[in-house]
Scaffold this active site. Structure first.
Site, PDB file in Angstrom:
ATOM      1  CG  ASP A   1     -10.061 -11.023  -6.041  1.00 40.32           C
ATOM      2  OD1 ASP A   1     -11.099 -11.719  -6.076  1.00 40.32           O
ATOM      3  OD2 ASP A   1      -9.283 -11.024  -5.076  1.00 40.32           O
TER       4      ASP A   1
ATOM      5  CE  LYS B   1      -4.171  -1.995   1.919  1.00 45.74           C
ATOM      6  NZ  LYS B   1      -3.817  -3.384   2.216  1.00 45.74           N
TER       7      LYS B   1
END
Lengths: 591, 363
Positions: free
Chosen positions: B218, B162
């Protein structure tokens, strides 16, 4: 046979604010519920009363509003020129009402929906023999504070007490806004009127004048009447409801349609093998087109010139004139304004109306929302868009889903395409038709504009191919070559120093004034004379120019226009004697 | 060659669909999710497939038995007694994955893309190091673990979880190929392959990255399932448009429409873009479908509008009903006529007859 009359208190445009946005283009009394104007139901019921020969409408709408409607009936419309209050209006027009010496006078408010059991009311009234009889209905105890409440002595039908919108519980019998009064009532009003004049005579009361004129029927007539034991009560168990907010038109529509269904009216639509599927009751105007593959009802009114496409579903709704509901769209608990368009697979849905409110608001997650979905006039819902619990003011295009909103913005950012009515008559064929008799008559355009919020006011000037102002005088301050040009262009008065002197002496008159830049310093000497008359040439106004000839021509043909406070531009653009070429309008220039 | 598919748990994120069918068998574009992966692996020469699962439903065993026969491969269930993370299952399947020297693939069951297994294998063999990670570019790398490579090399330098500052936009696509030697790095205990194994491999300069061409998603939750379907259909439209409904069909609107041959479409429908319609589905006339998935045996009645919604098996959607807002109807759900449903997750065998105006779970 005794003569009876009736008065319908129609109110006025400023009264029907809660009926917006529907009252923005249709006066509330003429709004259709159950396929007919609200007021039609009242007039229709009154016409069935024995001995009733005249119905008088009192209100402060413009006369023209009712003209076309009343042409079909034989009523009279009396306009209050100032707001006189409900009783004030009655009293003001007493001579008109009493003409022919009627025995009883019905008084009805227009914003109610009822079965109007007027003959029963009249019978009851005559039997009791008091000055007036009020029709009441039982309402939910918790909602009684929204109405005028009446306490009744059940044995004698005597009203013991009348109170308007009490804060605490007084009675669950609410005034229906339907009364029948003996002609004696005018003496009663007069007495009240005089006693009030006398009361306020001694004391200083700033708004006394207004207050006196605005006699209110409930507070100033009914209450004293009840106090003096002169008011009877008739209790109806039939349907009744107010039509105050726009949303309440939907249940009123349903109530009238259901009444007609009970009476087996032939006016209602029926399922036919080749027609749309109908869940009764439904009213479909004979001039509406509904596709056989649509499913309509219950409680739906479809007005004239509406087009409903295949696969459309409409339930609990009013669809007003000239609207178009396209294929596979669904409309539930809604009012579709005139000339509105609902796109394919669009959904316009309000929440079902509940009896615990006046059709105005329901709460959703602690936030008040509108329960009936209302599209104002000329609203377009694009294909597949969902509009839920939303009120849309007129002339708006919706291209995305809307939930629990009130959409006010008038115009969209994108340019609207101008629509051409295929049935419109072209100017050149229309002009000669109108020309009979008055060739100099002006043809005027009244253009309703919808500027976006915050835009500068609409004004500017317009050049017409042919001037309308044939009697204006144009003066030009110029010298030499320029003076010659101005003269040729059609200026009436041209001059330099000599003209300035004439102005000084006051021996010349003109309506418009131009000047060249080089002479302007000399003209400034007479600025004190020209300025106050709005004639002083300035660069800003475009009246100080080099090209005086062009300016003169422009002045002769152009005029200034400005929108009024309702954003309507009024202007003449041609005369009846003009040919079509002469009337072709060039471009508008706005700042 | 061999492959391990990380199936994991019950697929709770894809409920209510996974209440009826194990996640790998939920149809993605009319084909069980896992079949997309098995077909692509078979095409790349994989003979042994291990499914790392922590439960083993009978229905899945039966279905996969069929695939074993069809493709001539062996499919083994490797059942975890306790959750082993993303690396532990490799150790658990050591016997199969390490039985020879050929490399093996590892993939997350939730990932959909144009599986580039052959190219990945060739690239992996060419660099000769221990592992290769498939990398995909994303628009907002700050939400993911970003891969940073050494300058002018495919060799991975490090991972930045991140990142606050932009360091790159390539992220781990959840598909890998390894030499069996990687198994020496993993013990049979809960281990994260991303957090524990990969940084070590990168430190040893044994890990490369291979760029994925085309889409990646995903599809583990309904919103992404729909997005993934759109991406997949766009890819099909480019590569094998004959599999989609022809744009010349009057009802096709905007393309990307996949319709099973046994489905029936009524007159006057407008379908697309991005719609899949399963076997034996019946679409009534005048219906409008857009960006939605209609599973087997479902029925969409006349004039309904279905948008941003997954309609599960055997459902019925009533006339003039409107579904929107990432609603998911589980198996055998019935929505009445004229109803509006927004963002509802509806559990199997329910009936809905009143509006659902805000996202909620209908138990």
């Amino acid at each position: 046979m005794t003569l009876n009359k009736a008065v319908i208190l129609v109110g006025g445009p400023s009264r029907a604010t809660r009926f917006r946005p529907l009252s923005m283009d249709i006066p509330q009394p003429l709004f259709p519920v159950g396929g007919k104007p609200i007021i039609w139901h009242q007039i229709s019921a009154l016409s069935k009363v024995e001995g009733l020969k005249e119905i008088i409408l009192i209100g402060f709408f413009e006369d023209v509003v009712f003209r076309s409607f009343l042409d079909k009936c034989s009523d009279e419309y009396l306009r209050e020129f100032t707001q006189l209050g409900t009783a004030g209006g009655l009293y003001h027009f007493r001579d008109m009402i009493l003409r022919g010496n009627p025995k009883n006078v019905f008084v009805l408010y227009t914003d109610i929906c009822s079965s109007f059991p007027l003959n029963e009311l009249l019978k009851h009234h005559e039997k009791q023999g008091r000055v007036g009889t009020i029709m009441v209905t039982k309402v939910d105890r918790n909602l009684a504070n929204n109405y005028g409440c009446v306490v009744v002595d059940n044995e004698t039908s005597l009203a013991l007490h009348y109170v308007e919108k009490p804060e605490t519980y007084v009675s669950d019998l609410a005034s229906t806004g339907i009364f029948v009064l003996d002609k004696e009532v005018f003496q009663f009003i007069e007495k009240t009127f005089q006693s009030r004049s006398a009361d306020s005579g001694g004391e200083f009361f700033e708004s006394a004048e207004r207050d006196l004129n605005q006699l209110r029927f409930e507070q100033d007539v009914l209450r004293p009447m009840a106090d003096q034991k002169k008011l009877s009560v008739y209790i109806t168990k039939d349907f009744w409801r107010q039509i105050k907010s726009a949303a309440s038109a939907v249940p009123a529509n349903a109530a009238y349609l259901q009444q007609e269904m009970r009476h087996g009216s032939s006016r209602l639509a029926k399922s036919r093998p080749d027609g749309p599927k109908i869940v009764e009751p439904v009213f479909i105007h004979p001039y509406a087109q509904v596709d056989p593959e649509a499913k309509i009802g219950p409680n739906v009114s479809i007005q004239a010139q509406v087009k409903v496409g295949p696969g459309v579903r409409i339930r609990d709704a009013i669809v007003l004139e000239k609207s178009v509901i396209k294929e596979n769209a669904i409309v539930l608990n809604a009012i579709i304004g005139r000339e509105s368009r609902v796109g394919r697979w669009s959904r316009v849905e309000g929440s079902p109306y509940t009896t615990t409110n006046d059709g105005h608001e329901v709460t959703h997650g602690g936030v008040k929302v509108n329960n009936i979905c209302i599209l104002g006039q000329d609203v377009a819902v694009k294909d597949e868009v969902f509009v839920r619990n939303t009120v849309v003011l007129p002339h708006k295009d919706l291209s995305s889903d809307q939930h629990n909103e009130i959409i006010i913005a008038y115009a969209t950012k994108q340019k609207k395409k101008s629509k051409v009515d295929p049935n419109a008559v072209t100017l050149d064929s229309a002009l000669p038709a109108y020309a009979v008799g008055c060739p100099s008559h002006k043809i005027e355009a009244h253009i309703q504009c919808f500027p976006e919020k915050g835009q500068p006011p609409i004004r500017g000037s317009c050049v017409l191919p042919h001037g309308l102002q044939d009697n204006i005088t144009i003066a030009v301050f110029a010298e030499g070559q320029k003076a010659q040009e101005a003269k040729e262009a059609g200026a009436h008065i041209v001059g330099g120093q000599d003209l300035i002197d004439k102005v000084k002496n006051g021996t010349v008159k003109f309506d418009k004034c131009l000047a060249t830049p080089d002479i302007l310093p000399s003209v400034a000497k007479v600025a004190r004379i020209l300025g106050p008359r709005g004639l002083m040439p300035t660069v800003n106004k475009g009246t100080v120019v080099d090209d005086v000839a062009g300016a003169v021509r422009y002045s002769l043909q152009s005029f200034d226009f400005k929108a009024d406070k309702n954003n309507v531009v009024h202007s003449g653009f041609a005369k009846i004697s003009f040919s079509a070429e002469q009337t072709l309008v060039c471009d508008y220039q706005t700042p | 060659m061999k492959a391990l598919i990380l199936v994991g748990g019950f697929g709770t994120r894809l409920r209510p669909l996974t209440l009826t069918v194990p996640k790998p068998l939920v149809e993605f574009a009319n084909k069980p999710m896992i079949l997309h992966q098995i077909e692509a692996l078979v095409k790349a020469g994989v003979k042994d497939i291990v499914l790392a699962v922590n439960y083993k439903p009978e229905v899945m065993v039966a279905v996969l038995k069929k695939y074993e026969e069809k493709f001539g491969i062996t499919i083994t269930f490797s059942v975890e007694e306790e959750p082993l993370g993303t690396a532990g299952p490799l150790a658990l399947a050591r016997d199969i994955l390490g039985k020879d020297d050929t490399p093996f693939f590892v993939l997350n069951a939730d990932v959909t893309c144009d599986y580039p297994f052959e190219a990945m294998r060739d690239f992996h063999n060419s660099h000769g190091n221990e592992g290769t990670i498939l990398a995909t570019k994303v628009e907002e790398p700050s939400k993911y673990g970003v891969i940073v490579t050494k300058p002018n090399s495919t060799k991975i330098d490090r991972f930045v979880e991140k990142p606050v500052e932009f360091v790159g936009n390539r992220i781990n696509a959840g598909i890998y190929i390894f030499k069996p030697t990687i198994l020496n790095r993993i013990n049979l205990e809960p281990t994260s392959i991303e957090k524990q194994i990969f940084p070590a491999m990168a430190g040893d300069e044994q890990l490369h990255t291979f760029d994925l061409e085309g889409f990646w998603m995903d599809v583990g939750q309904p919103k992404d399932f729909l997005t993934g379907t759109c991406l997949y259909l766009s890819s099909v439209a480019k590569k094998t448009p004959h599999l989609l409904a022809s744009p010349s069909e009057p009802f096709v609107h905007g393309g990307n429409v996949l319709i099973h041959p046994t489905a029936k479409i009524g007159d006057g429908c407008r379908i697309g873009p991005n719609v899949t319609i399963g076997p034996n589905v019946v679409i009534g006339k005048g219906a409008r479908l857009q960006r939605c998935v209609i599973m087997e045996d479902a029925q969409i009645k006349e004039y309904a509008l279905v948008k941003n919604t997954i309609v599960g098996w055997h459902c019925t959607v009533g006339r003039w009903t409107r579904l929107d807002g990432v609603s998911v109807l589980g198996d055998d759900v019935h929505v009445a006529d004229e109803v509006y449903v927004y963002g509802a997750l509806v559990l199997p065998h329910k009936s809905i007859s009143a509006n659902v105006t805000d996202p909620k779970i209908v138990m």
